[in-house]
Design a protein around this motif. Structure first.
Motif, PDB file in Angstrom:
ATOM      1  N   VAL A  72      -5.686 -23.091  -8.157  1.00 52.28           N
ATOM      2  CA  VAL A  72      -5.187 -21.972  -7.356  1.00 52.28           C
ATOM      3  C   VAL A  72      -6.277 -20.918  -7.163  1.00 52.28           C
TER       4      VAL A  72
ATOM      5  N   ARG B 184       3.013 -28.571  -6.358  1.00 53.42           N
ATOM      6  CA  ARG B 184       1.966 -28.903  -7.306  1.00 53.42           C
ATOM      7  C   ARG B 184       2.580 -29.287  -8.654  1.00 53.42           C
TER       8      ARG B 184
ATOM      9  N   TYR C 161       3.403 -21.652  -4.113  1.00 50.80           N
ATOM     10  CA  TYR C 161       3.119 -22.841  -4.914  1.00 50.80           C
ATOM     11  C   TYR C 161       4.377 -23.147  -5.724  1.00 50.80           C
TER      12      TYR C 161
END
Length: 288
Positions: free
Chosen positions: A78, A61, A34
């Motif tokens: 998440v 993100r 991420y």
């Protein structure tokens, strides 16, 4: 082999971008990355760098580490999708130089919010799950400026010193749960932050005074500063390899550095607790 879920902050450029791309491009595809940034409109460089990995091993993100609600929303997503964070890399940061008395208080507040409280917020979100699973790695991107102070880097040094203290305070407790926290004390890395060093802060020159402004200019142009830059500077790619080596170290340590010269440099402080070694080193910036 289970895929490791990795969260990296500050991925729009610099060390964060390079580390995210390096992990996402791992041949064995052992990382789900991420790559987060405060403003996702700045994602283009990362998108171009990772290519086909986007949407496969790398996911971009939005995450503003200075905002509680942003941190809460991101980690909730998440945990809903993956149930865990295996590796957290706190990289988001602000770097600038200025005489302390010449900038608004808010400048230093923002540095502390990003470089220290931002990391604290994300660490708080991953610790409970890591402890419960008795597994996890937290890596804080620090600086030699977090161990030894530098002229005209007051706010930055203060934030990095705080991050050092946070990491040291947590390390023994987290080890009881097989969770490891590490600091990387980087020297100079050629990131956009470094390239923008000293930026336009609309200094209150009356508050600073002409003599101090001349001292700052002298220090930045000094042979000592230039020689330090040449000795310690790295590319972001080289820095990313250091981060990856820390992630993959089977025997995690509290503190890492990226160059032998930096270890020697930081030892100045520990060899003389009076601080005279540090002061003597700093004074070199103002020698002709």
């Amino acid at each position: 082999m289970a895929v490791s879920v990795v969260v990296i902050t500050g991925c729009s450029s610099g060390i964060g971008l390079a580390t995210a791309a390096r992990l996402a491009g791992d041949d064995s595809k052992k990382y789900k990355v991420y790559a987060t940034m405060r403003d996702t409109s700045r994602k283009q460089q990362l998108v171009q760098t990772v290519g086909d990995a986007l949407g496969q091993t790398l996911f971009i993100r939005e995450l503003d580490v200075t905002k509680d609600e942003s941190v809460e929303a991101f980690f909730s997503q998440v945990y809903e999708e993956d149930g865990r964070v295996d590796i957290l890399v706190n990289n988001a940061g602000i770097l600038t130089t200025y005489p302390l008395e010449g900038v608004p208080f808010e400048v230093n507040r923002q540095i502390m919010e990003t470089n220290f409280f931002g990391a604290l917020r994300t660490i708080q979100k991953v610790i409970p799950n890591m402890k419960k699973r008795r597994s996890g790695r937290i890596i804080n991107i620090g600086s030699m400026a977090g161990v030894i102070g530098f002229p005209f880097s007051d706010g930055y040094c203060a934030a990095k010193f705080a991050l050092e203290g946070l990491s040291e305070s947590l390390v023994a407790v987290l080890k009881q749960f097989d969770v490891h926290i590490s600091m990387i004390a980087f020297g100079l890395v050629m990131t956009p932050l470094l390239q923008g060093l000293g930026g336009n802060l609309n200094l209150n020159e009356d508050a600073v005074g002409e003599e101090t402004l001349e001292l700052m200019q002298k220090g930045m142009a000094s042979k000592h500063w230039q020689s330090t830059s040449v000795d310690f500077i790295q590319t972001v790619g080289q820095a990313a390899e250091v981060v990856v080596s820390v992630i993959e170290d089977p025997n995690p340590k509290l503190r890492y550095t990226n160059r032998e010269e930096i270890r020697e440099f930081l030892s100045l402080k520990l060899k003389d607790l009076s601080g005279e070694n540090v002061v003597a080193h700093q004074m070199k910036y103002f020698e002709t």
